[in-house]
Design a protein around this motif. Structure first.
Motif, mmCIF file in Angstrom:
data_model
loop_
_atom_site.group_PDB
_atom_site.id
_atom_site.type_symbol
_atom_site.label_atom_id
_atom_site.label_comp_id
_atom_site.label_asym_id
_atom_site.label_seq_id
_atom_site.Cartn_x
_atom_site.Cartn_y
_atom_site.Cartn_z
ATOM 1 N N GLN A 1 0.884 -1.190 -0.005
ATOM 2 C CA GLN A 1 0.175 0.084 0.103
ATOM 3 C C GLN A 1 0.811 1.368 -0.086
ATOM 4 O O GLN A 1 1.935 1.145 0.716
ATOM 5 N N ALA A 2 0.432 2.195 -0.668
ATOM 6 C CA ALA A 2 1.235 3.298 -0.829
ATOM 7 C C ALA A 2 0.308 4.405 -0.173
ATOM 8 O O ALA A 2 -0.971 4.281 0.126
ATOM 9 N N GLU A 3 0.868 5.720 -0.085
ATOM 10 C CA GLU A 3 -0.035 6.699 0.404
ATOM 11 C C GLU A 3 -0.237 7.891 -0.545
ATOM 12 O O GLU A 3 0.540 8.194 -1.256
ATOM 13 N N CYS A 4 -1.442 8.225 -0.553
ATOM 14 C CA CYS A 4 -1.687 9.530 -1.539
ATOM 15 C C CYS A 4 -1.019 10.617 -1.010
ATOM 16 O O CYS A 4 -1.058 11.372 0.137
ATOM 17 N N PRO A 5 0.067 11.348 -2.296
ATOM 18 C CA PRO A 5 0.709 12.582 -1.756
ATOM 19 C C PRO A 5 -0.239 13.685 -1.336
ATOM 20 O O PRO A 5 0.261 14.692 -0.596
ATOM 21 N N ALA A 6 -1.520 13.811 -1.746
ATOM 22 C CA ALA A 6 -2.400 14.725 -1.612
ATOM 23 C C ALA A 6 -2.886 14.798 -0.210
ATOM 24 O O ALA A 6 -3.217 15.766 0.642
ATOM 25 N N CYS A 7 -3.509 13.648 0.406
ATOM 26 C CA CYS A 7 -4.238 13.607 1.567
ATOM 27 C C CYS A 7 -3.654 12.667 2.462
ATOM 28 O O CYS A 7 -4.226 12.507 3.740
ATOM 29 N N GLY A 8 -2.627 11.871 2.192
ATOM 30 C CA GLY A 8 -2.282 10.717 2.920
ATOM 31 C C GLY A 8 -2.752 9.566 3.369
ATOM 32 O O GLY A 8 -2.406 8.713 4.006
ATOM 33 N N GLU A 9 -3.791 9.391 2.526
ATOM 34 C CA GLU A 9 -4.747 8.238 2.946
ATOM 35 C C GLU A 9 -4.153 7.124 2.085
ATOM 36 O O GLU A 9 -3.399 7.197 1.198
ATOM 37 N N LYS A 10 -3.974 5.689 2.789
ATOM 38 C CA LYS A 10 -3.562 4.372 2.269
ATOM 39 C C LYS A 10 -4.243 4.342 0.840
ATOM 40 O O LYS A 10 -5.684 4.588 0.778
ATOM 41 N N ILE A 11 -3.420 4.080 -0.226
ATOM 42 C CA ILE A 11 -3.955 4.023 -1.645
ATOM 43 C C ILE A 11 -3.377 2.533 -2.080
ATOM 44 O O ILE A 11 -2.202 2.074 -1.752
ATOM 45 N N LYS A 12 -3.916 1.792 -2.994
ATOM 46 C CA LYS A 12 -3.436 0.609 -3.593
ATOM 47 C C LYS A 12 -2.486 1.180 -4.720
ATOM 48 O O LYS A 12 -2.590 2.218 -5.348
ATOM 49 N N ALA A 13 -1.473 0.365 -4.703
ATOM 50 C CA ALA A 13 -0.475 0.691 -6.001
ATOM 51 C C ALA A 13 -1.047 0.732 -7.163
ATOM 52 O O ALA A 13 -1.656 0.189 -7.648
ATOM 53 N N GLY A 14 -0.651 1.854 -7.817
ATOM 54 C CA GLY A 14 -0.942 2.028 -9.383
ATOM 55 C C GLY A 14 -2.557 2.456 -9.843
ATOM 56 O O GLY A 14 -2.802 2.380 -10.973
ATOM 57 N N VAL A 15 -3.272 2.972 -8.597
ATOM 58 C CA VAL A 15 -4.564 3.256 -9.150
ATOM 59 C C VAL A 15 -4.423 4.875 -9.570
ATOM 60 O O VAL A 15 -3.378 5.685 -9.396
ATOM 61 N N ALA A 16 -5.368 4.991 -10.583
ATOM 62 C CA ALA A 16 -5.256 6.374 -11.162
ATOM 63 C C ALA A 16 -6.016 7.585 -10.303
ATOM 64 O O ALA A 16 -5.223 8.596 -10.534
ATOM 65 N N VAL A 17 -6.653 7.177 -9.408
ATOM 66 C CA VAL A 17 -7.378 8.384 -8.897
ATOM 67 C C VAL A 17 -7.401 7.941 -7.277
ATOM 68 O O VAL A 17 -7.805 7.085 -6.714
ATOM 69 N N CYS A 18 -7.092 9.047 -6.510
ATOM 70 C CA CYS A 18 -7.195 8.730 -4.979
ATOM 71 C C CYS A 18 -8.922 8.344 -4.492
ATOM 72 O O CYS A 18 -9.603 9.449 -4.823
ATOM 73 N N ARG A 19 -8.954 7.568 -3.800
ATOM 74 C CA ARG A 19 -10.448 7.058 -3.444
ATOM 75 C C ARG A 19 -11.137 8.054 -2.574
ATOM 76 O O ARG A 19 -11.922 8.532 -2.647
ATOM 77 N N SER A 20 -10.202 8.552 -1.523
ATOM 78 C CA SER A 20 -10.591 9.715 -0.741
ATOM 79 C C SER A 20 -10.736 11.273 -1.207
ATOM 80 O O SER A 20 -11.726 11.727 -0.701
ATOM 81 N N CYS A 21 -9.795 11.577 -1.832
ATOM 82 C CA CYS A 21 -9.552 13.163 -2.144
ATOM 83 C C CYS A 21 -9.823 13.267 -3.573
ATOM 84 O O CYS A 21 -9.742 14.420 -4.108
ATOM 85 N N ARG A 22 -9.906 12.264 -4.596
ATOM 86 C CA ARG A 22 -9.881 12.200 -5.895
ATOM 87 C C ARG A 22 -8.909 12.999 -6.516
ATOM 88 O O ARG A 22 -9.150 13.242 -8.009
ATOM 89 N N ALA A 23 -7.860 13.224 -5.820
ATOM 90 C CA ALA A 23 -6.563 13.663 -6.634
ATOM 91 C C ALA A 23 -6.308 12.484 -7.898
ATOM 92 O O ALA A 23 -6.433 11.562 -7.503
ATOM 93 N N ILE A 24 -5.806 13.421 -8.752
ATOM 94 C CA ILE A 24 -5.354 12.478 -9.987
ATOM 95 C C ILE A 24 -3.898 11.974 -9.617
ATOM 96 O O ILE A 24 -3.086 13.173 -9.540
ATOM 97 N N LEU A 25 -3.700 10.833 -9.623
ATOM 98 C CA LEU A 25 -2.220 10.128 -9.332
ATOM 99 C C LEU A 25 -1.719 9.736 -10.463
ATOM 100 O O LEU A 25 -0.337 9.622 -10.525
ATOM 101 N N ASN A 26 -2.422 9.480 -11.381
ATOM 102 C CA ASN A 26 -1.861 8.984 -12.760
ATOM 103 C C ASN A 26 -2.605 9.510 -13.813
ATOM 104 O O ASN A 26 -3.639 8.873 -14.219
ATOM 105 N N ARG A 27 -2.265 10.574 -14.412
ATOM 106 C CA ARG A 27 -2.908 11.354 -15.548
ATOM 107 C C ARG A 27 -3.315 10.523 -16.673
ATOM 108 O O ARG A 27 -4.370 10.270 -17.101
ATOM 109 N N GLU A 28 -2.221 9.665 -17.083
ATOM 110 C CA GLU A 28 -2.270 8.884 -18.340
ATOM 111 C C GLU A 28 -3.639 7.769 -18.258
ATOM 112 O O GLU A 28 -4.165 7.496 -18.925
#
Ligand SMILES: [Zn+2]
Length: 212
Positions: free
Chosen positions: A157-184
């Motif tokens: 598990q990684a952490e979202c750089p925007a909100c710090g929530e735990k996220i799954k590796a490789g997701v495009a969008v953060c589930r909690s804050c909707r930050a775009i983590l992988n634009r492509e």
């Protein structure tokens, strides 16, 4: 037999929930699950009348005893996970389960859970792959309060750089804050507009570059 008074107690000691049971003669039936603090739950099973189709639009009613119906349901629920499987339901001899009946059910449920855990241990030793561990085996380990390496989801598990929530590796969008983590990747799923560079955009970029 007087079908009005023919009732047996289907006893359930497991907290597992099952989908309702369907039969032509009673429709749909929910098997009760113990409430928190309850040792068991009773689902009363009543006798029914079956209807036999004799052809030529003739039918014949025939009685089905409560015991027959309950035995059939218990067989179906306990038997859905292979040979010797037991999920904690049985038909009590009387209106309430006896201490001996409950103890026997717990013994059988424990034995079944232990067998599942043993099978998962063997599988883990062989493959070390959590994909091969079944939900039933995980549930069994939890019921026995056994800590096993195969109980955990090993995906890092990684952490979202925007909100710090735990996220799954490789997701495009953060589930909690909707930050775009992988634009492509987000564009691929239509979550953000695809970036297309028009000649005008390129010109603007060049202007910016030369203005520096
Ligand atoms: Zn976030």
């Amino acid at each position: 037999m007087n079908t009005q008074n023919d009732v047996v107690a289907l006893v359930n000691i497991s907290t597992q929930k099952w989908p309702p049971r369907h039969r032509t003669y009673f429709g749909s039936l929910e098997i009760r699950t113990p409430e928190p603090g309850e040792a068991f739950a009773i689902t009363p099973i009543h006798a029914c009348k079956g209807i036999m189709d004799l052809g030529d639009k003739r039918t014949m009613e025939f009685p089905i005893t409560a015991r027959e119906i309950a035995d059939d349901l218990v067989r179906e629920i306990n038997g859905d996970s292979g040979e010797g499987s037991f999920h904690g339901v049985f038909v009590a001899a009387g209106p309430m389960p006896t201490e001996a009946e409950l103890a026997e059910a717990h013994r059988k449920l424990d034995a079944f859970h232990r067998r599942l855990v043993d099978a998962a241990d063997l599988e883990w030793e062989r493959s070390h792959n959590p994909m091969f561990i079944t939900d039933l085996e995980r549930r069994a380990a939890r019921e026995l309060k056994q800590d096993k390496p195969w109980l955990y989801d090993p995906k890092p598990q990684a952490e979202c750089p925007a909100c710090g929530e735990k996220i799954k590796a490789g997701v495009a969008v953060c589930r909690s804050c909707r930050a775009i983590l992988n634009r492509e990747k987000a564009a691929e799923f239509g979550l953000v507009p695809r970036v297309t560079e028009t000649p005008l955009d390129l010109m603007k970029l060049r202007e910016k570059g030369s203005a520096k």
